[in-house]
Scaffold this motif. Structure first.
Motif, short mmCIF file in Angstrom:
data_model
loop_
_atom_site.label_atom_id
_atom_site.label_comp_id
_atom_site.label_asym_id
_atom_site.label_seq_id
_atom_site.Cartn_x
_atom_site.Cartn_y
_atom_site.Cartn_z
N THR A 30 53.03 40.54 39.30
CA THR A 30 51.76 40.22 38.64
C THR A 30 51.05 41.52 38.29
N VAL B 7 44.86 33.27 32.89
CA VAL B 7 46.15 33.80 33.34
C VAL B 7 47.11 33.83 32.16
N LEU C 46 53.34 37.33 35.70
CA LEU C 46 52.02 36.77 35.42
C LEU C 46 51.01 37.90 35.30
N VAL D 248 46.66 38.86 34.72
CA VAL D 248 45.26 38.47 34.63
C VAL D 248 44.59 39.41 33.63
N SER E 274 41.65 36.49 40.74
CA SER E 274 42.86 36.34 41.54
C SER E 274 42.91 35.01 42.27
N LEU F 281 44.73 32.76 40.00
CA LEU F 281 46.14 33.12 40.00
C LEU F 281 46.81 32.66 41.28
#
Length: 259
Positions: free
Chosen positions: A101, A116, A220, A222, A245, A248
C-alpha cells in the motif's frame, strides 16, 4: 534465510497467507506480536517519518497475516537488495498474496475524488528496477510479464468489497517516480498525458519483485494530496494518510475475511 527462521521462532507460525506493506502513515492497528525491524537478522531499517519499522503479526478471518509497518525507497539511497528484502522474506515465509500500500498524489480527478485507489497498472518512471543484474543467476526468469503484475481476481474482490462497505474506491494507474521531491507543474501535466491517475515514490519496485518471486499481487493507494495544489509537504501527507487509513484498513480486513 535467517530472518524467516527468526520470525517463525518468534511467532510459532511456519507459513503466512498474506503480507501487507504499509505506506506513509498507513497502519492496521496493534497486534499480539510486534517485532521491530532492528531485531530481524539482516533487515534494513526505515529512515522516513511515518514508517515505524515494526513487523506486526495479525489474524484476519482465519488467515495469518504479516503487516510491514514501514518500507524502503530508492530515494533513501537503497540498493536493489534492500528493496528486494521484504518480498524475498515473504516468499521464504510462504506468503501467497502480497499487498503493498502507499500514499500517493492524485493526478486525475478520478483519483482526487476517491478514498482508495485499487492499482491495476503502473508506469515505472524511476529509472530503477530491482531485478537489474539478476539475469546472471536467474536467466530468462527476470523477463516478467508486466501485463500480469496485478491480479484481476484480487482487484475484483477489493472493488466489490468497497461497494459493499460504501467506500469510494476506483481502479487506478500508478506512476512511480524516484523522488524525493514532489512534482513540478510540467511533470504533473506529463503524468496526466501519460495516463497516470496517481503518483508515488514506492510500491512499483515491490510489485515487480513479488511477481518475479511468483506471489499473487494487488496494490492499494490512498490519494492524500491533489498534485495541482500549490503547497504539499510530507507532514500533511502523513496526517491525511493516517485519517484515511481507517477506511483502507476496513477494506482490507473485510476483503481478506472473504477470500
Amino acid at each position: 534465510m535467517k530472518a524467516a527462521d527468526f520470525i517463525r521462532e518468534q511467532t510459532g507460525i511456519e507459513t503466512f497467507d498474506v503480507a501487507i506493506v504499509g505506506g506513509s502513515g498507513i497502519s492496521l492497528g496493534n497486534s499480539a506480536t510486534e517485532i521491530p525491524y532492528s531485531l530481524i537478522p539482516g533487515m534494513p531499517e526505515p529512515y522516513v517519518p511515518g514508517h515505524s519499522g515494526v513487523l506486526k503479526v495479525l489474524t484476519i478471518g482465519t488467515k495469518p497475516v504479516l503487516f510491514f509497518e514501514g518500507r524502503f525507497h530508492y530515494y533513501e539511497g537503497r540498493t536493489d537488495a534492500e528493496i528486494l528484502f521484504i518480498p524475498y522474506l515473504c516468499k521464504k515465509l510462504g506468503v501467497k498474496i502480497f499487498i503493498p500500500t502507499c500514499s500517493s498524489g492524485a493526478v486525475s480527478r478520478k483519483a482526487a475524488n476517491c478514498d482508495v485507489g485499487i492499482i491495476t497498472d503502473h508506469i515505472n518512471l524511476m529509472g530503477r528496477n530491482p531485478l537489474t543484474g539478476l539475469i546472471k543467476n536467474y536467466g530468462a526468469k527476470v523477463f516478467v510479464n508486466g501485463k500480469e503484475f496485478y491480479s484481476e481476481r484480487l482487484a475484483k474482490a477489493f472493488l466489490e468489497t468497497s461497494l459493499k462497505l460504501g467506500i469510494k474506491a476506483e481502479k487506478v494507474t500508478l506512476a512511480a517516480v524516484l523522488g524525493p521531491n514532489y512534482e513540478t507543474f510540467a511533470e504533473i501535466r506529463m503524468l496526466e498525458v501519460l495516463g497516470a491517475d496517481c503518483v508515488s515514490m514506492s510500491t512499483v519496485p515491490e510489485v515487480i519483485a513479488a511477481n518475479f518471486l511468483g506471489i499473487e499481487t494487488i496494490a492499494l493507494t490512498v490519494p492524500v494530496n491533489d498534485t495541482l495544489k500549490l503547497k504539499t509537504n510530507h507532514e500533511e501527507v502523513v496526517k491525511v494518510a493516517e485519517r484515511k487509513s481507517s477506511l483502507l484498513s476496513e477494506l482490507i480486513v473485510e476483503a481478506l475475511s472473504n477470500f
